[in-house]
Design a protein around this motif. Structure first.
Motif: not given
Ligand SMILES: NC(=O)c1ccc[n+]([C@@H]2O[C@H](COP(=O)([O-])OP(=O)(O)OC[C@H]3O[C@@H](n4cnc5c(N)ncnc54)[C@H](O)[C@@H]3O)[C@@H](O)[C@H]2O)c1
Ligand SMILES: [Zn+2]
Length: 331
Positions: A208-215
């Motif tokens: 939930k903190k990084d759903p699209f694996e961008t962070k």
């Protein structure tokens, strides 16, 4: 329901699905034990599980069958139901994400790996030749059903293999789940079932903190996988056992780096000598580690370290330092 979907825990397979609007995609081996539930779906496709199911080359054939099965279902009602392990979930999830530009998706995982990991977090994937998971989408299931009757029938050897991912998640989450892991002397299917909710919650907190694996946050879930993937492909170990050994490698390196001095680990972990033997058996680890695109970028590796249960973090390391550590752990 939120955009990440909802997990339901039950003893039996769900009976409340709107079956006439579903296309059930299921692992053919499940028809033996769950045939009467499966046969209630008028639109269903039996598939053979495994990496060939995820081969992009056979997608057109399956899509044709799925389009035929769903021809009379309005797009807004159409729901793909994936009943199987991770390969079925990855495949059916991908299909749901592109079919008529995206239709509803329900997961019913039938392996422990799928129940703990792959059915949550929205990743779908197909393979291109030998290159795994190169095509895919991030597409969250609306509902995921965790069914005791299905999971407790999984053979014991598969439970053993699943423990690696369980311990990985327990170490990432810390707290009650790590405590349970350390205290359990003979983890079995019942044990995994009792802690499944916590494992999923742990994974979803990160997703939930990084759903699209961008962070870079989702990368924490790769604990144990940098070394694990190499052991899996080179030595033919099960994914779970390889991740288990990879997690032990990460703990050893974290200790060597001074991130902690002492940590109690579960009694049933692989021994240091098994890890040593496995690392030694890999020829040319440099080349094998480079192939892991997820973690390596030329000479840098995003490595997941552990400070304590519940506190893992990513640090960019040089390839040569990882290789030095590999050698050290071989001694
Ligand atoms: N999407 C994600 O986030 C994610 C995460 C991890 C792994 N994966 C993928 O998941 C796959 C591995 O998952 P898997 O091990 O579940 O794969 P799988 O679907 O190939 O299942 C493994 C084996 O278990 C059998 N099986 C399925 N249900 C069973 C049951 N109830 N009882 C007995 N046997 C059963 C299958 O027929 C197969 O032989 C890989 O393709 C991997 O890339 C995806
Ligand atoms: Zn894994």
């Amino acid at each position: 329901v939120n955009s990440f979907g909802r997990a339901h825990f039950s003893d039996q397979l769900p009976t409340s699905l709107d079956r006439k609007n579903c296309v059930l995609i299921y692992d053919q081996i499940l028809s033996r034990q769950h045939g009467s539930w499966i046969r209630k779906f008028p639109n269903r496709l039996a598939v053979k599980s495994g990496e060939t199911l995820k081969d992009v080359k056979i997608l057109p054939r399956h899509l044709t069958a799925i389009l035929n099965l769903s021809a009379d279902i309005p797009r807004t009602q159409l729901t793909v139901v994936a009943f199987g392990g991770g390969s079925v979930g990855d495949f059916a999830g991908f299909v749901a994400s592109v079919l008529k530009r995206g239709v509803k998706l329900i997961h019913i995982p039938s392996t422990w790996l799928a129940a703990m990991d792959s059915a949550h977090g929205g990743k779908t994937a197909l393979n291109v030749g030998q290159a795994k998971n190169q095509i895919g989408s991030i597409y969250f299931a609306q509902d995921t059903y965790l069914v005791k009757k299905v999971l407790l029938k999984v053979p014991r050897t598969q439970v053993q293999d699943a423990l690696g991912e369980f311990y990985k998640m327990a170490l990432i989450s810390g707290g009650a789940i790590w405590k349970a892991a350390v205290n359990e002397a003979s983890p079995d299917g019942d044990f995994l079932w009792r802690h499944l909710r916590l494992v999923i919650r742990g994974k979803m907190q990160i997703v939930k903190k990084d759903p699209f694996e961008t962070k870079g946050i989702r990368h924490l879930l790769n604990l144990g996988h940098t070394v694990g993937h190499v052991l899996e492909t080179e030595l033919g170990l099960s994914h779970g056992r390889a991740v288990h050994l990879g997690t032990l490698f990460s703990l050893n390196w974290s200790c060597q780096q001074g991130f902690f001095k002492f940590m109690l680990v579960p009694a049933l972990w692989p021994s240091q000598s098994e890890l040593k033997r496995s690392l030694k058996a890999v020829k040319n680890p440099r080349q094998k580690l480079r192939l892991d695109k997820k973690t390596s970028d030329g000479d840098a590796i995003q490595f997941v370290f552990v400070r304590k249960p519940g506190r893992v973090f990513v640090r960019k390391m040089k390839m040569k330092d990882l290789l030095k550590e590999w050698k050290r752990q071989c001694q």
